[in-house]
Design a protein around this motif. Structure first.
Motif, mmCIF file in Angstrom:
data_model
loop_
_atom_site.group_PDB
_atom_site.id
_atom_site.type_symbol
_atom_site.label_atom_id
_atom_site.label_comp_id
_atom_site.label_asym_id
_atom_site.label_seq_id
_atom_site.Cartn_x
_atom_site.Cartn_y
_atom_site.Cartn_z
ATOM 1 N N LYS A 93 -78.076 11.725 20.173
ATOM 2 C CA LYS A 93 -78.261 12.307 21.302
ATOM 3 C C LYS A 93 -78.156 11.115 22.596
ATOM 4 C CE LYS A 93 -77.322 16.638 20.264
ATOM 5 N NZ LYS A 93 -75.841 17.296 20.834
ATOM 6 N N ALA A 94 -78.146 11.595 23.856
ATOM 7 C CA ALA A 94 -78.414 10.525 25.046
ATOM 8 C C ALA A 94 -79.828 10.439 25.169
ATOM 9 C CB ALA A 94 -77.727 11.182 26.342
ATOM 10 N N ASP A 95 -80.631 11.501 24.804
ATOM 11 C CA ASP A 95 -82.270 11.422 25.139
ATOM 12 C C ASP A 95 -82.838 11.038 23.650
ATOM 13 O OD1 ASP A 95 -81.360 13.851 23.890
ATOM 14 O OD2 ASP A 95 -82.687 15.175 25.286
ATOM 15 N N THR A 96 -82.132 10.712 22.714
ATOM 16 C CA THR A 96 -82.688 10.203 21.449
ATOM 17 C C THR A 96 -83.504 8.721 21.672
ATOM 18 O OG1 THR A 96 -81.005 11.480 19.978
ATOM 19 C CG2 THR A 96 -82.439 9.551 18.964
ATOM 20 N N ARG A 97 -84.804 8.697 20.898
ATOM 21 C CA ARG A 97 -85.542 7.465 21.204
ATOM 22 C C ARG A 97 -85.746 7.163 19.753
ATOM 23 N NH1 ARG A 97 -83.434 8.256 25.334
ATOM 24 N NH2 ARG A 97 -84.480 8.522 27.287
ATOM 25 N N ALA A 98 -86.036 5.674 19.862
ATOM 26 C CA ALA A 98 -86.247 4.973 18.570
ATOM 27 C C ALA A 98 -87.837 4.420 18.736
ATOM 28 C CB ALA A 98 -84.983 3.959 18.134
ATOM 29 N N LYS A 99 -88.485 4.240 17.623
ATOM 30 C CA LYS A 99 -89.571 3.702 17.535
ATOM 31 C C LYS A 99 -90.012 3.061 16.100
ATOM 32 C CE LYS A 99 -92.460 7.722 16.955
ATOM 33 N NZ LYS A 99 -93.506 8.598 17.779
ATOM 34 N N MET A 100 -90.746 2.306 16.016
ATOM 35 C CA MET A 100 -91.123 1.688 14.790
ATOM 36 C C MET A 100 -92.230 2.878 14.039
ATOM 37 S SD MET A 100 -91.641 -2.382 14.777
ATOM 38 C CE MET A 100 -92.322 -2.334 13.326
ATOM 39 N N SER A 101 -92.209 3.140 12.722
ATOM 40 C CA SER A 101 -93.197 3.959 12.124
ATOM 41 C C SER A 101 -93.396 3.422 10.765
ATOM 42 C CB SER A 101 -92.688 5.078 12.204
ATOM 43 O OG SER A 101 -93.367 6.299 11.443
ATOM 44 N N MET A 102 -94.251 3.922 10.163
ATOM 45 C CA MET A 102 -94.685 3.758 8.675
ATOM 46 C C MET A 102 -94.301 4.970 7.676
ATOM 47 S SD MET A 102 -96.369 0.511 8.882
ATOM 48 C CE MET A 102 -96.942 0.466 7.508
ATOM 49 N N THR A 103 -94.118 4.699 6.641
ATOM 50 C CA THR A 103 -93.832 5.750 5.644
ATOM 51 C C THR A 103 -95.105 6.122 4.833
ATOM 52 O OG1 THR A 103 -93.216 3.910 4.038
ATOM 53 C CG2 THR A 103 -91.464 5.003 5.451
ATOM 54 N N GLY A 104 -96.261 5.995 5.628
ATOM 55 C CA GLY A 104 -97.494 6.181 4.689
ATOM 56 C C GLY A 104 -98.528 4.990 5.055
ATOM 57 N N ILE A 105 -99.851 5.285 4.711
ATOM 58 C CA ILE A 105 -100.574 4.115 5.045
ATOM 59 C C ILE A 105 -100.317 2.815 4.538
ATOM 60 C CG2 ILE A 105 -103.200 3.491 4.981
ATOM 61 C CD1 ILE A 105 -103.651 6.525 4.854
ATOM 62 N N THR A 106 -99.680 2.657 3.502
ATOM 63 C CA THR A 106 -99.494 1.266 2.852
ATOM 64 C C THR A 106 -97.859 1.000 2.641
ATOM 65 O OG1 THR A 106 -99.871 2.240 0.697
ATOM 66 C CG2 THR A 106 -101.709 1.310 1.654
ATOM 67 N N GLY A 107 -97.242 2.169 3.384
ATOM 68 C CA GLY A 107 -95.615 2.079 2.954
ATOM 69 C C GLY A 107 -95.229 0.904 3.924
ATOM 70 N N SER A 108 -93.637 0.752 3.927
ATOM 71 C CA SER A 108 -93.108 -0.274 4.505
ATOM 72 C C SER A 108 -92.702 0.275 5.972
ATOM 73 C CB SER A 108 -91.919 -0.765 3.776
ATOM 74 O OG SER A 108 -91.107 0.264 3.744
ATOM 75 N N PRO A 109 -92.625 -0.563 6.944
ATOM 76 C CA PRO A 109 -92.149 0.053 8.253
ATOM 77 C C PRO A 109 -90.858 0.408 8.256
ATOM 78 C CG PRO A 109 -93.112 -2.434 8.507
ATOM 79 C CD PRO A 109 -93.125 -2.088 6.996
ATOM 80 N N ILE A 110 -90.259 1.450 8.989
ATOM 81 C CA ILE A 110 -89.044 2.018 9.359
ATOM 82 C C ILE A 110 -88.917 2.131 10.673
ATOM 83 C CG2 ILE A 110 -88.986 3.114 7.032
ATOM 84 C CD1 ILE A 110 -89.571 5.600 8.544
ATOM 85 N N ILE A 111 -87.548 2.600 11.134
ATOM 86 C CA ILE A 111 -87.302 2.977 12.630
ATOM 87 C C ILE A 111 -87.141 4.586 12.532
ATOM 88 C CG2 ILE A 111 -85.406 2.727 14.119
ATOM 89 C CD1 ILE A 111 -84.765 0.038 13.442
ATOM 90 N N GLN A 112 -87.700 5.096 13.351
ATOM 91 C CA GLN A 112 -87.947 6.651 13.487
ATOM 92 C C GLN A 112 -87.322 6.998 14.772
ATOM 93 O OE1 GLN A 112 -88.157 10.025 11.871
ATOM 94 N NE2 GLN A 112 -89.951 8.790 10.908
ATOM 95 N N LEU A 113 -86.050 7.791 14.513
ATOM 96 C CA LEU A 113 -85.618 8.382 15.699
ATOM 97 C C LEU A 113 -85.981 9.882 15.773
ATOM 98 C CD1 LEU A 113 -81.734 7.578 14.677
ATOM 99 C CD2 LEU A 113 -83.189 6.128 16.023
ATOM 100 N N THR A 114 -86.372 10.186 17.281
ATOM 101 C CA THR A 114 -86.848 11.365 17.563
ATOM 102 C C THR A 114 -86.184 11.759 18.821
ATOM 103 O OG1 THR A 114 -88.570 10.218 19.018
ATOM 104 C CG2 THR A 114 -89.089 10.883 16.536
ATOM 105 N N GLY A 115 -86.440 13.088 19.201
ATOM 106 C CA GLY A 115 -85.832 13.718 20.390
ATOM 107 C C GLY A 115 -84.501 14.312 20.240
ATOM 108 N N GLY A 116 -83.696 14.361 21.248
ATOM 109 C CA GLY A 116 -82.435 14.775 21.045
ATOM 110 C C GLY A 116 -82.210 16.428 21.365
ATOM 111 N N THR A 117 -82.377 16.690 22.560
ATOM 112 C CA THR A 117 -82.310 18.116 23.082
ATOM 113 C C THR A 117 -80.703 18.672 22.773
ATOM 114 O OG1 THR A 117 -81.978 17.610 25.264
ATOM 115 C CG2 THR A 117 -84.187 17.988 24.714
ATOM 116 N N PRO A 118 -80.864 20.105 22.347
ATOM 117 C CA PRO A 118 -79.486 20.561 22.108
ATOM 118 C C PRO A 118 -78.488 20.422 23.316
ATOM 119 C CG PRO A 118 -81.138 21.979 21.521
ATOM 120 C CD PRO A 118 -81.945 20.993 22.209
ATOM 121 N N GLY A 119 -78.775 20.561 24.421
ATOM 122 C CA GLY A 119 -78.054 20.508 25.742
ATOM 123 C C GLY A 119 -77.539 19.105 25.987
ATOM 124 N N SER A 120 -78.099 18.079 25.351
ATOM 125 C CA SER A 120 -77.991 16.690 25.922
ATOM 126 C C SER A 120 -76.442 16.308 24.974
ATOM 127 C CB SER A 120 -79.069 15.778 25.195
ATOM 128 O OG SER A 120 -78.637 14.428 25.514
#
Length: 308
Positions: A93-120
């Protein structure tokens, strides 16, 4: 010769048809692939240490694609551009946001997408660029890194040469003071004993004072009704006296007015005559003191004989 020519034509036709079918299959596969996936760009203003081509892309914890390309921005090398290959049916969606995240304490970095309201609206309908750009937000990794950097900077300030010297001087002063206190242990012991005795005496005095105050309060409470009754009686007597005086004034208002007008007017001459009478009496008294016989007999006193 004619038979060989037929074989050549048949073979060439077969090869051409096979190539055509192969190209069609490749085109269909590419078209199907393009219909199943979409590309989005993410511009990071922070280091993306650990991210690589092929790293996972998740939307609220669900895998929806991978990183297809990583590169530095040409205009600003502080920015990192990541091209994502995301499933076409992913609700970006237009209000979807991206940020770096980890798949655990010792996991590899990933890109995590969040947000996205139904009306967007979908991002692809709003962003008309060739590759729509998903906005970013600070990641927990970046917050931790910034906090660590601030802590290190503050530690550098705290552990400066000037502060280290001050701490050393303070410890030296404390050591000197401790030695002085150790040399005066007997005096300190006496002070503590005296303070304890003074505290005990103060507690006893406070207890006695508290008891006296309680006794005074008790006596005051016991006498308070009588005092209130006497006060009421006194006030009643004052009221009656005031009423009586007011009645007397009303009854003798005419006499008082006559005395004020006539009596006070005659009082002045009377006082003048009294003043003259007192003056005459004073002269007579002076004469009697100086010459009693002459004043009483009307002649001078006989002179005493003095022999020659």
């Amino acid at each position: 010769m004619e038979t060989r020519a037929n074989y050549v034509l048949i073979g060439a036709f077969t090869i051409i048809v096979s190539l055509f079918l192969l190209l069609f299959a490749l085109w269909a596969a590419k078209y199907s692939s393009e219909k199943s996936w979409r590309e989005y760009a993410v511009i990071f203003d922070e280091p993306v240490t650990g991210l690589t081509k092929g790293s996972n892309v998740q939307y609220n914890g669900i895998s929806v694609g991978t990183i297809d390309q990583l590169s530095l921005a040409k205009d600003d090398p502080r920015q990192v551009i990541a091209v994502l290959r995301v499933q076409a049916d992913a609700p970006i969606k237009a209000d979807t946001r991206a940020k770096m995240s980890m798949t655990g304490i010792t996991g590899s970095p990933i890109i995590q997408l969040t947000g996205g309201t139904p009306g967007s609206p979908p991002l692809a309908d709003v962003d008309d660029r060739e590759i729509p750009v998903i906005l970013t937000e600070p990641s927990a990794l970046q917050n931790i890194a910034d906090t660590a950097n601030r802590l290190v900077a503050r530690l550098d300030q705290v552990l400066s040469e000037e502060n280290v010297e001050r701490v050393a001087n303070t410890l030296e002063n404390i050591e000197t003071m401790t030695g002085t206190v150790a040399d005066q242990r007997e005096d300190l012991r006496s002070i503590i004993v005296n303070a304890r005795q003074a505290s005990e005496q103060l507690n006893a005095t406070l207890a006695t004072t508290n008891q006296a105050v309680q006794d005074i309060d008790r006596e005051l409470v016991e006498k308070l009704p009588g005092l209130v009754a006497k006060l009421d009686s006194t006030l009643a007597n004052l009221d009656r006296t005031a009423l009586s005086a007011n009645g007397i004034l009303n009854e003798n208002r005419a006499a008082i007015s006559s005395f004020a007008n006539d009596g006070l007017a005659q009082l002045g001459p009377t006082l003048g005559e009294l003043r003259g009478l007192v003056r005459d009496l004073r002269r007579i008294s002076d004469r009697l003191d100086n010459n009693p016989a002459g004043s009483l007999l009307g002649r001078d006193a006989p002179k005493e004989f003095e022999p020659e």
